[in-house]
Motif scaffolding. Structure first.
Motif, PDB file in Angstrom:
ATOM      1  N   VAL A 126       0.827  -1.213   0.000  1.00  0.00           N
ATOM      2  CA  VAL A 126       0.000   0.000   0.000  1.00  0.00           C
ATOM      3  C   VAL A 126       0.865   1.269   0.000  1.00  0.00           C
ATOM      4  O   VAL A 126       0.395   2.345   0.352  1.00  0.00           O
ATOM      5  CB  VAL A 126      -0.965   0.015   1.208  1.00  0.00           C
ATOM      6  CG1 VAL A 126      -1.960  -1.130   1.096  1.00  0.00           C
ATOM      7  CG2 VAL A 126      -0.200  -0.061   2.532  1.00  0.00           C
ATOM      8  N   GLU A 127       2.112   1.121  -0.392  1.00  0.00           N
ATOM      9  CA  GLU A 127       3.005   2.287  -0.469  1.00  0.00           C
ATOM     10  C   GLU A 127       2.490   3.261  -1.520  1.00  0.00           C
ATOM     11  O   GLU A 127       2.126   2.873  -2.634  1.00  0.00           O
ATOM     12  CB  GLU A 127       4.420   1.838  -0.825  1.00  0.00           C
ATOM     13  CG  GLU A 127       5.455   2.956  -0.774  1.00  0.00           C
ATOM     14  CD  GLU A 127       5.708   3.441   0.643  1.00  0.00           C
ATOM     15  OE1 GLU A 127       6.106   4.613   0.798  1.00  0.00           O
ATOM     16  OE2 GLU A 127       5.513   2.653   1.598  1.00  0.00           O
ATOM     17  N   ILE A 128       2.455   4.536  -1.175  1.00  0.00           N
ATOM     18  CA  ILE A 128       1.937   5.533  -2.098  1.00  0.00           C
ATOM     19  C   ILE A 128       2.832   5.634  -3.328  1.00  0.00           C
ATOM     20  O   ILE A 128       4.051   5.461  -3.235  1.00  0.00           O
ATOM     21  CB  ILE A 128       1.799   6.903  -1.396  1.00  0.00           C
ATOM     22  CG1 ILE A 128       0.863   7.819  -2.199  1.00  0.00           C
ATOM     23  CG2 ILE A 128       3.153   7.550  -1.158  1.00  0.00           C
ATOM     24  CD1 ILE A 128       0.211   8.884  -1.371  1.00  0.00           C
ATOM     25  N   ARG A 129       2.218   5.893  -4.477  1.00  0.00           N
ATOM     26  CA  ARG A 129       2.958   5.939  -5.733  1.00  0.00           C
ATOM     27  C   ARG A 129       2.458   7.112  -6.584  1.00  0.00           C
ATOM     28  O   ARG A 129       1.369   7.657  -6.314  1.00  0.00           O
ATOM     29  CB  ARG A 129       2.770   4.633  -6.503  1.00  0.00           C
ATOM     30  CG  ARG A 129       1.355   4.422  -7.031  1.00  0.00           C
ATOM     31  CD  ARG A 129       1.190   3.072  -7.715  1.00  0.00           C
ATOM     32  NE  ARG A 129      -0.138   2.949  -8.321  1.00  0.00           N
ATOM     33  CZ  ARG A 129      -0.596   1.834  -8.880  1.00  0.00           C
ATOM     34  NH1 ARG A 129       0.162   0.743  -8.900  1.00  0.00           N
ATOM     35  NH2 ARG A 129      -1.809   1.795  -9.411  1.00  0.00           N
ATOM     36  N   PRO A 130       3.219   7.502  -7.604  1.00  0.00           N
ATOM     37  CA  PRO A 130       2.753   8.556  -8.517  1.00  0.00           C
ATOM     38  C   PRO A 130       1.478   8.111  -9.240  1.00  0.00           C
ATOM     39  O   PRO A 130       1.174   6.916  -9.323  1.00  0.00           O
ATOM     40  CB  PRO A 130       3.914   8.719  -9.496  1.00  0.00           C
ATOM     41  CG  PRO A 130       5.100   8.161  -8.790  1.00  0.00           C
ATOM     42  CD  PRO A 130       4.591   7.068  -7.914  1.00  0.00           C
ATOM     43  N   ALA A 131       0.745   9.087  -9.765  1.00  0.00           N
ATOM     44  CA  ALA A 131      -0.525   8.809 -10.427  1.00  0.00           C
ATOM     45  C   ALA A 131      -0.352   7.807 -11.563  1.00  0.00           C
ATOM     46  O   ALA A 131       0.441   8.016 -12.487  1.00  0.00           O
ATOM     47  CB  ALA A 131      -1.130  10.103 -10.956  1.00  0.00           C
ATOM     48  N   THR A 132      -1.070   6.715 -11.471  1.00  0.00           N
ATOM     49  CA  THR A 132      -1.030   5.651 -12.475  1.00  0.00           C
ATOM     50  C   THR A 132      -2.426   5.334 -13.008  1.00  0.00           C
ATOM     51  O   THR A 132      -2.604   5.086 -14.194  1.00  0.00           O
ATOM     52  CB  THR A 132      -0.412   4.371 -11.886  1.00  0.00           C
ATOM     53  OG1 THR A 132       0.907   4.664 -11.393  1.00  0.00           O
ATOM     54  CG2 THR A 132      -0.315   3.269 -12.920  1.00  0.00           C
ATOM     55  N   ILE A 133      -3.398   5.352 -12.097  1.00  0.00           N
ATOM     56  CA  ILE A 133      -4.780   5.070 -12.471  1.00  0.00           C
ATOM     57  C   ILE A 133      -5.321   6.197 -13.358  1.00  0.00           C
ATOM     58  O   ILE A 133      -5.106   7.377 -13.084  1.00  0.00           O
ATOM     59  CB  ILE A 133      -5.658   4.925 -11.217  1.00  0.00           C
ATOM     60  CG1 ILE A 133      -5.231   3.693 -10.404  1.00  0.00           C
ATOM     61  CG2 ILE A 133      -7.129   4.824 -11.588  1.00  0.00           C
ATOM     62  CD1 ILE A 133      -5.426   2.380 -11.118  1.00  0.00           C
ATOM     63  N   THR A 134      -6.027   5.819 -14.419  1.00  0.00           N
ATOM     64  CA  THR A 134      -6.650   6.783 -15.327  1.00  0.00           C
ATOM     65  C   THR A 134      -8.151   6.514 -15.365  1.00  0.00           C
ATOM     66  O   THR A 134      -8.622   5.469 -14.885  1.00  0.00           O
ATOM     67  CB  THR A 134      -6.077   6.647 -16.755  1.00  0.00           C
ATOM     68  OG1 THR A 134      -6.526   5.395 -17.321  1.00  0.00           O
ATOM     69  CG2 THR A 134      -4.556   6.683 -16.740  1.00  0.00           C
ATOM     70  N   PRO A 135      -8.941   7.436 -15.932  1.00  0.00           N
ATOM     71  CA  PRO A 135     -10.386   7.186 -16.038  1.00  0.00           C
ATOM     72  C   PRO A 135     -10.719   5.904 -16.798  1.00  0.00           C
ATOM     73  O   PRO A 135     -11.786   5.310 -16.581  1.00  0.00           O
ATOM     74  CB  PRO A 135     -10.895   8.425 -16.786  1.00  0.00           C
ATOM     75  CG  PRO A 135      -9.913   9.498 -16.443  1.00  0.00           C
ATOM     76  CD  PRO A 135      -8.589   8.800 -16.364  1.00  0.00           C
ATOM     77  N   ASP A 136      -9.823   5.465 -17.678  1.00  0.00           N
ATOM     78  CA  ASP A 136     -10.072   4.257 -18.475  1.00  0.00           C
ATOM     79  C   ASP A 136      -9.546   2.975 -17.834  1.00  0.00           C
ATOM     80  O   ASP A 136      -9.711   1.890 -18.395  1.00  0.00           O
ATOM     81  CB  ASP A 136      -9.438   4.419 -19.868  1.00  0.00           C
ATOM     82  CG  ASP A 136     -10.053   5.562 -20.656  1.00  0.00           C
ATOM     83  OD1 ASP A 136     -11.272   5.795 -20.497  1.00  0.00           O
ATOM     84  OD2 ASP A 136      -9.320   6.236 -21.408  1.00  0.00           O
ATOM     85  N   SER A 137      -8.927   3.098 -16.667  1.00  0.00           N
ATOM     86  CA  SER A 137      -8.409   1.903 -15.991  1.00  0.00           C
ATOM     87  C   SER A 137      -9.551   0.967 -15.606  1.00  0.00           C
ATOM     88  O   SER A 137     -10.663   1.426 -15.294  1.00  0.00           O
ATOM     89  CB  SER A 137      -7.624   2.295 -14.737  1.00  0.00           C
ATOM     90  OG  SER A 137      -6.483   3.046 -15.056  1.00  0.00           O
ATOM     91  N   PRO A 138      -9.315  -0.347 -15.615  1.00  0.00           N
ATOM     92  CA  PRO A 138     -10.361  -1.296 -15.197  1.00  0.00           C
ATOM     93  C   PRO A 138     -10.826  -1.004 -13.770  1.00  0.00           C
ATOM     94  O   PRO A 138     -10.052  -0.532 -12.924  1.00  0.00           O
ATOM     95  CB  PRO A 138      -9.650  -2.648 -15.284  1.00  0.00           C
ATOM     96  CG  PRO A 138      -8.536  -2.437 -16.263  1.00  0.00           C
ATOM     97  CD  PRO A 138      -8.091  -1.021 -16.063  1.00  0.00           C
ATOM     98  N   ILE A 139     -12.084  -1.300 -13.515  1.00  0.00           N
ATOM     99  CA  ILE A 139     -12.660  -1.032 -12.197  1.00  0.00           C
ATOM    100  C   ILE A 139     -11.877  -1.740 -11.101  1.00  0.00           C
ATOM    101  O   ILE A 139     -11.616  -1.161 -10.036  1.00  0.00           O
ATOM    102  CB  ILE A 139     -14.143  -1.460 -12.163  1.00  0.00           C
ATOM    103  CG1 ILE A 139     -14.974  -0.531 -13.050  1.00  0.00           C
ATOM    104  CG2 ILE A 139     -14.679  -1.453 -10.733  1.00  0.00           C
ATOM    105  CD1 ILE A 139     -16.435  -0.928 -13.161  1.00  0.00           C
ATOM    106  N   ILE A 140     -11.481  -2.975 -11.342  1.00  0.00           N
ATOM    107  CA  ILE A 140     -10.755  -3.729 -10.314  1.00  0.00           C
ATOM    108  C   ILE A 140      -9.437  -3.057  -9.977  1.00  0.00           C
ATOM    109  O   ILE A 140      -8.981  -3.084  -8.821  1.00  0.00           O
ATOM    110  CB  ILE A 140     -10.532  -5.198 -10.763  1.00  0.00           C
ATOM    111  CG1 ILE A 140      -9.987  -6.031  -9.608  1.00  0.00           C
ATOM    112  CG2 ILE A 140      -9.615  -5.259 -11.970  1.00  0.00           C
ATOM    113  CD1 ILE A 140     -10.948  -6.180  -8.454  1.00  0.00           C
ATOM    114  N   ASP A 141      -8.799  -2.432 -10.973  1.00  0.00           N
ATOM    115  CA  ASP A 141      -7.548  -1.715 -10.714  1.00  0.00           C
ATOM    116  C   ASP A 141      -7.797  -0.486  -9.844  1.00  0.00           C
ATOM    117  O   ASP A 141      -6.986  -0.165  -8.964  1.00  0.00           O
ATOM    118  CB  ASP A 141      -6.893  -1.295 -12.028  1.00  0.00           C
ATOM    119  CG  ASP A 141      -6.323  -2.477 -12.803  1.00  0.00           C
ATOM    120  OD1 ASP A 141      -6.299  -3.592 -12.245  1.00  0.00           O
ATOM    121  OD2 ASP A 141      -5.907  -2.285 -13.955  1.00  0.00           O
ATOM    122  N   LYS A 142      -8.912   0.188 -10.083  1.00  0.00           N
ATOM    123  CA  LYS A 142      -9.244   1.363  -9.272  1.00  0.00           C
ATOM    124  C   LYS A 142      -9.540   0.968  -7.831  1.00  0.00           C
ATOM    125  O   LYS A 142      -9.194   1.685  -6.891  1.00  0.00           O
ATOM    126  CB  LYS A 142     -10.448   2.093  -9.878  1.00  0.00           C
ATOM    127  CG  LYS A 142     -10.201   2.695 -11.248  1.00  0.00           C
ATOM    128  CD  LYS A 142     -11.458   3.354 -11.793  1.00  0.00           C
ATOM    129  CE  LYS A 142     -11.225   3.949 -13.173  1.00  0.00           C
ATOM    130  NZ  LYS A 142     -12.451   4.573 -13.726  1.00  0.00           N
TER     131      LYS A 142
END
Length: 302
Positions: A79-95
């Protein structure tokens, strides 16, 4: 019913004891590193109000650091914080499963409900951890100071308090019930503080207010202490407006949220409404009451 007043008193006592014990332990290396990225324009402002701000920030950083140290490293790494990777088009499970990010991940109401309801609110615990950790790291990055205890410092005192307090109370071990009360008071105070911080973020500039359609902070912080379902009203609004804040910060395009904007329009209403206004205007309650007229009862008038 649990009485939170002894718990609040105990919390304040513990706060003082904890501060005296962690003074000098409040992550000086983190503060030093954060100072390197601190905007120069903030330096003078900090000098003029060192006392209270430093007290709160040192306490929050010390609390986060202490509780983070009690979590196993493999879990911390996940759960280490990371730079923005998730996008609006990312799969729901990834979000739903993504670690916290900077800027924070926009988690609209429909996504939060989708993760929370099937898991019996277990995922909401992860949501709570993630948004608190994102705000904590964002504040630290921007100013070198924080106004919340982060994911570790907010969630884990509550979790440990419940895990230890409930069995102790059931077995009639002295202090068990008080520990549960302290845990409940801690998470409640954290929620009030979260609402205050969301108000500040959403009104941080005229551009942000314009993007969100706001004239003032959208939340009444004290609604957190109201009984269900009224506390859920402000909770859902916090989810919506924090999600929208991060969306703007990331530069993402606005996407429809059928839950917040169509089915339950009070969630996304930009107006900061009072309890009387909420009850008097059923058109904002549900999708099927949008044609209802306002109630004209005398006791609902401001």
């Amino acid at each position: 019913m649990l009485n939170i007043f002894p718990a609040l008193t105990c919390s304040l006592i513990l706060l003082g004891v904890f501060l005296s014990s962690v003074k000098g332990f409040a992550a000086p290396r983190i503060l030093h590193a954060a100072a390197a990225v601190r905007p120069p324009s903030l330096l003078h402002a900090e000098k003029s109000k060192d006392g209270e701000d430093n007290f709160i920030s040192d306490f929050c950083i010390g609390t986060n650091t202490f509780w983070k140290g009690l979590v196993m490293k493999p879990v911390r790494d996940l759960v280490e914080i990371r730079p923005a990777t998730i996008t609006p088009d990312s799969p729901i499970i990834d979000k739903l499963t993504s670690p916290p990010e900077l800027p924070g991940i926009p988690r609209p109401v429909w996504l939060t409900i989708l993760g929370s309801v099937p898991t019996g609110l277990v995922w909401y615990g992860y949501y709570k951890f993630s948004v608190e950790e994102e705000l904590y790291q964002y504040e630290l990055q921007q100013t070198g100071k924080v106004s919340g205890c982060g994911g570790y410092g907010t969630l884990f005192p509550f979790v440990y308090g419940i895990l230890i307090g409930f069995p102790a109370s059931f077995l009639h071990i002295p202090g068990g019930e008080l520990l549960v009360e302290v845990a409940g008071a801690w998470i409640l105070l954290g929620q009030v503080n979260l609402y205050n911080r969301v108000n500040e973020l959403c009104t941080e500039s005229e551009d942000m207010k314009s993007e969100l359609g706001l004239t003032e902070g959208p939340l009444f912080e004290w609604w957190a202490v109201l009984p269900p379902p009224l506390d859920v009203v402000v909770g859902l609004r916090q989810v919506h407006f924090l999600s929208e804040y991060w969306r703007v910060k990331r530069g993402d395009t606005k996407q429809d949220d059928i839950i917040a904007e169509t089915l339950f329009p009070f969630i996304s209403l930009p107006e900061k409404f009072t309890l009387k206004q909420f009850f008097a205007r059923p058109k904002h309650w549900f999708w099927f009451t949008k044609e209802w007229k306002d109630f004209e009862f005398e006791f609902l008038k401001d």
